[in-house]
Design a protein around this motif. Structure first.
Motif, PDB file in Angstrom:
ATOM      1  N   PRO A  99      -2.835   2.653  18.601  1.00 56.80           N
ATOM      2  CA  PRO A  99      -3.647   1.714  17.822  1.00 56.80           C
ATOM      3  C   PRO A  99      -3.650   2.040  16.326  1.00 56.80           C
ATOM      4  O   PRO A  99      -3.370   3.162  15.924  1.00 56.80           O
ATOM      5  CB  PRO A  99      -5.056   1.919  18.402  1.00 56.80           C
ATOM      6  N   GLY A 100      -3.964   1.034  15.536  1.00 57.31           N
ATOM      7  CA  GLY A 100      -4.251   1.229  14.121  1.00 57.31           C
ATOM      8  C   GLY A 100      -3.063   1.398  13.207  1.00 57.31           C
ATOM      9  O   GLY A 100      -1.919   1.115  13.559  1.00 57.31           O
ATOM     10  N   PRO A 101      -3.356   1.873  11.990  1.00 58.55           N
ATOM     11  CA  PRO A 101      -2.336   1.997  10.955  1.00 58.55           C
ATOM     12  C   PRO A 101      -1.221   2.976  11.309  1.00 58.55           C
ATOM     13  O   PRO A 101      -0.100   2.848  10.823  1.00 58.55           O
ATOM     14  CB  PRO A 101      -3.090   2.490   9.720  1.00 58.55           C
ATOM     15  N   ALA A 102      -1.517   3.937  12.152  1.00 58.77           N
ATOM     16  CA  ALA A 102      -0.475   4.899  12.548  1.00 58.77           C
ATOM     17  C   ALA A 102       0.667   4.175  13.252  1.00 58.77           C
ATOM     18  O   ALA A 102       1.833   4.533  13.084  1.00 58.77           O
ATOM     19  CB  ALA A 102      -1.061   5.979  13.446  1.00 58.77           C
ATOM     20  N   ALA A 103       0.331   3.151  14.024  1.00 64.48           N
ATOM     21  CA  ALA A 103       1.361   2.390  14.730  1.00 64.48           C
ATOM     22  C   ALA A 103       2.244   1.647  13.733  1.00 64.48           C
ATOM     23  O   ALA A 103       3.468   1.610  13.891  1.00 64.48           O
ATOM     24  CB  ALA A 103       0.731   1.420  15.715  1.00 64.48           C
ATOM     25  N   ASP A 104       1.637   1.064  12.715  1.00 62.12           N
ATOM     26  CA  ASP A 104       2.417   0.335  11.711  1.00 62.12           C
ATOM     27  C   ASP A 104       3.382   1.265  10.999  1.00 62.12           C
ATOM     28  O   ASP A 104       4.560   0.933  10.819  1.00 62.12           O
ATOM     29  CB  ASP A 104       1.495  -0.335  10.687  1.00 62.12           C
ATOM     30  N   MET A 105       2.902   2.421  10.594  1.00 59.83           N
ATOM     31  CA  MET A 105       3.756   3.382   9.905  1.00 59.83           C
ATOM     32  C   MET A 105       4.852   3.902  10.836  1.00 59.83           C
ATOM     33  O   MET A 105       5.996   4.085  10.418  1.00 59.83           O
ATOM     34  CB  MET A 105       2.920   4.521   9.327  1.00 59.83           C
TER      35      MET A 105
ATOM     36  N   ASN B 276      19.964   3.276   0.129  1.00 63.91           N
ATOM     37  CA  ASN B 276      19.021   2.983   1.207  1.00 63.91           C
ATOM     38  C   ASN B 276      17.884   3.995   1.246  1.00 63.91           C
ATOM     39  O   ASN B 276      16.741   3.630   1.511  1.00 63.91           O
ATOM     40  CB  ASN B 276      19.729   2.946   2.562  1.00 63.91           C
ATOM     41  N   ALA B 277      18.193   5.258   0.980  1.00 65.92           N
ATOM     42  CA  ALA B 277      17.143   6.283   0.985  1.00 65.92           C
ATOM     43  C   ALA B 277      16.082   5.966  -0.065  1.00 65.92           C
ATOM     44  O   ALA B 277      14.881   6.090   0.204  1.00 65.92           O
ATOM     45  CB  ALA B 277      17.744   7.662   0.738  1.00 65.92           C
ATOM     46  N   GLY B 278      16.507   5.538  -1.240  1.00 67.03           N
ATOM     47  CA  GLY B 278      15.552   5.158  -2.284  1.00 67.03           C
ATOM     48  C   GLY B 278      14.707   3.972  -1.865  1.00 67.03           C
ATOM     49  O   GLY B 278      13.484   3.965  -2.058  1.00 67.03           O
ATOM     50  N   GLU B 279      15.346   2.969  -1.268  1.00 62.47           N
ATOM     51  CA  GLU B 279      14.612   1.793  -0.793  1.00 62.47           C
ATOM     52  C   GLU B 279      13.637   2.177   0.315  1.00 62.47           C
ATOM     53  O   GLU B 279      12.502   1.700   0.350  1.00 62.47           O
ATOM     54  CB  GLU B 279      15.591   0.730  -0.305  1.00 62.47           C
ATOM     55  N   HIS B 280      14.084   3.036   1.210  1.00 61.51           N
ATOM     56  CA  HIS B 280      13.210   3.470   2.306  1.00 61.51           C
ATOM     57  C   HIS B 280      11.998   4.238   1.774  1.00 61.51           C
ATOM     58  O   HIS B 280      10.876   4.057   2.258  1.00 61.51           O
ATOM     59  CB  HIS B 280      13.983   4.320   3.307  1.00 61.51           C
TER      60      HIS B 280
ATOM     61  N   THR C 296       6.335   4.604   0.899  1.00 57.24           N
ATOM     62  CA  THR C 296       5.255   4.854  -0.057  1.00 57.24           C
ATOM     63  C   THR C 296       4.321   3.655  -0.133  1.00 57.24           C
ATOM     64  O   THR C 296       3.092   3.819  -0.131  1.00 57.24           O
ATOM     65  CB  THR C 296       5.836   5.177  -1.453  1.00 57.24           C
ATOM     66  N   ALA C 297       4.882   2.452  -0.176  1.00 56.08           N
ATOM     67  CA  ALA C 297       4.045   1.243  -0.221  1.00 56.08           C
ATOM     68  C   ALA C 297       3.199   1.131   1.039  1.00 56.08           C
ATOM     69  O   ALA C 297       2.006   0.781   0.967  1.00 56.08           O
ATOM     70  CB  ALA C 297       4.923  -0.001  -0.390  1.00 56.08           C
ATOM     71  N   GLY C 298       3.772   1.442   2.175  1.00 52.61           N
ATOM     72  CA  GLY C 298       3.026   1.408   3.430  1.00 52.61           C
ATOM     73  C   GLY C 298       1.892   2.418   3.454  1.00 52.61           C
ATOM     74  O   GLY C 298       0.781   2.119   3.907  1.00 52.61           O
TER      75      GLY C 298
ATOM     76  N   MET D 175       0.383   3.684   0.818  1.00 52.89           N
ATOM     77  CA  MET D 175      -0.630   3.251  -0.157  1.00 52.89           C
ATOM     78  C   MET D 175      -1.491   2.140   0.430  1.00 52.89           C
ATOM     79  O   MET D 175      -2.712   2.131   0.265  1.00 52.89           O
ATOM     80  CB  MET D 175       0.044   2.783  -1.451  1.00 52.89           C
ATOM     81  N   SER D 176      -0.866   1.219   1.133  1.00 51.97           N
ATOM     82  CA  SER D 176      -1.598   0.121   1.762  1.00 51.97           C
ATOM     83  C   SER D 176      -2.558   0.652   2.826  1.00 51.97           C
ATOM     84  O   SER D 176      -3.716   0.231   2.891  1.00 51.97           O
ATOM     85  CB  SER D 176      -0.612  -0.864   2.385  1.00 51.97           C
ATOM     86  N   ALA D 177      -2.084   1.583   3.641  1.00 51.20           N
ATOM     87  CA  ALA D 177      -2.944   2.167   4.685  1.00 51.20           C
ATOM     88  C   ALA D 177      -4.106   2.921   4.059  1.00 51.20           C
ATOM     89  O   ALA D 177      -5.242   2.843   4.532  1.00 51.20           O
ATOM     90  CB  ALA D 177      -2.122   3.095   5.578  1.00 51.20           C
ATOM     91  N   ALA D 178      -3.849   3.642   2.981  1.00 54.66           N
ATOM     92  CA  ALA D 178      -4.911   4.392   2.291  1.00 54.66           C
ATOM     93  C   ALA D 178      -5.934   3.431   1.700  1.00 54.66           C
ATOM     94  O   ALA D 178      -7.148   3.682   1.782  1.00 54.66           O
ATOM     95  CB  ALA D 178      -4.314   5.283   1.208  1.00 54.66           C
ATOM     96  N   THR D 179      -5.461   2.332   1.131  1.00 60.04           N
ATOM     97  CA  THR D 179      -6.374   1.337   0.560  1.00 60.04           C
ATOM     98  C   THR D 179      -7.249   0.726   1.646  1.00 60.04           C
ATOM     99  O   THR D 179      -8.457   0.592   1.468  1.00 60.04           O
ATOM    100  CB  THR D 179      -5.570   0.241  -0.169  1.00 60.04           C
ATOM    101  N   LYS D 180      -6.637   0.369   2.774  1.00 58.63           N
ATOM    102  CA  LYS D 180      -7.403  -0.211   3.877  1.00 58.63           C
ATOM    103  C   LYS D 180      -8.426   0.775   4.405  1.00 58.63           C
ATOM    104  O   LYS D 180      -9.566   0.412   4.710  1.00 58.63           O
ATOM    105  CB  LYS D 180      -6.460  -0.636   5.004  1.00 58.63           C
ATOM    106  N   ALA D 181      -8.045   2.052   4.523  1.00 60.88           N
ATOM    107  CA  ALA D 181      -8.972   3.072   5.010  1.00 60.88           C
ATOM    108  C   ALA D 181     -10.135   3.248   4.053  1.00 60.88           C
ATOM    109  O   ALA D 181     -11.291   3.401   4.480  1.00 60.88           O
ATOM    110  CB  ALA D 181      -8.233   4.386   5.212  1.00 60.88           C
ATOM    111  N   THR D 182      -9.854   3.201   2.768  1.00 61.94           N
ATOM    112  CA  THR D 182     -10.896   3.345   1.756  1.00 61.94           C
ATOM    113  C   THR D 182     -11.842   2.160   1.792  1.00 61.94           C
ATOM    114  O   THR D 182     -13.068   2.307   1.689  1.00 61.94           O
ATOM    115  CB  THR D 182     -10.268   3.477   0.354  1.00 61.94           C
ATOM    116  N   GLU D 183     -11.297   0.965   1.975  1.00 60.48           N
ATOM    117  CA  GLU D 183     -12.133  -0.251   2.044  1.00 60.48           C
ATOM    118  C   GLU D 183     -13.048  -0.219   3.242  1.00 60.48           C
ATOM    119  O   GLU D 183     -14.191  -0.666   3.173  1.00 60.48           O
ATOM    120  CB  GLU D 183     -11.243  -1.497   2.081  1.00 60.48           C
TER     121      GLU D 183
END
Length: 117
Positions: A42-48, A93-97, A102-104, A106-114
């Motif tokens: 469940p949760g953000p861990a699954a998305d990551m 590809n490594a740079g893109e990944h 990193t974006a993922g 940051m998004s998870a951290a923002t959601k957790a903070t909210e």
């Protein structure tokens, strides 16, 4: 100037192609099983985890495609070009990944903070 030929018997090339195909099927079975396993988390861990699995699968597909190209190379110069292209694409590809991960994060951290607010 003559380019050195890669004198590899057809039987060996065929064997290498079959080995690549078998390895690819085995990895696909692994990715299928891992995807099903992640679906139970469940949760953000699954998305990551899904994202990391997807990026890994992309890398493996690229590696198998690279191996196929190398198996069919007939000249040293061609093999070196294939290797150079592969390394260049993997570096890109490594740079893109890293940006995607990193974006993922940051998004998870923002959601957790909210949620905590």
């Amino acid at each position: 100037m003559n380019q050195p030929k890669l004198e590899v018997p057809t039987e060996l090339r065929d064997l290498a192609e079959k080995t690549i195909e078998q390895a690819e099927k085995a990895f696909q079975m692994f990715f299928d099983a891992a995807g099903k396993s992640i679906a139970t988390v469940p949760g953000p861990a699954a998305d990551m985890s899904r994202q990391a699995l997807s990026l890994t699968e992309q890398n493996m597909r690229a590696a198998f495609e690279h191996a196929r190209k190398l198996v069919h190379a007939t000249e040293l110069e061609e093999a070196m070009r294939i290797q150079s292209e592969f390394l260049r694409s993997q570096f890109t590809n490594a740079g893109e990944h890293m940006r995607t991960i990193t974006a993922g994060m940051m998004s998870a951290a923002t959601k957790a903070t909210e949620k905590q607010s």
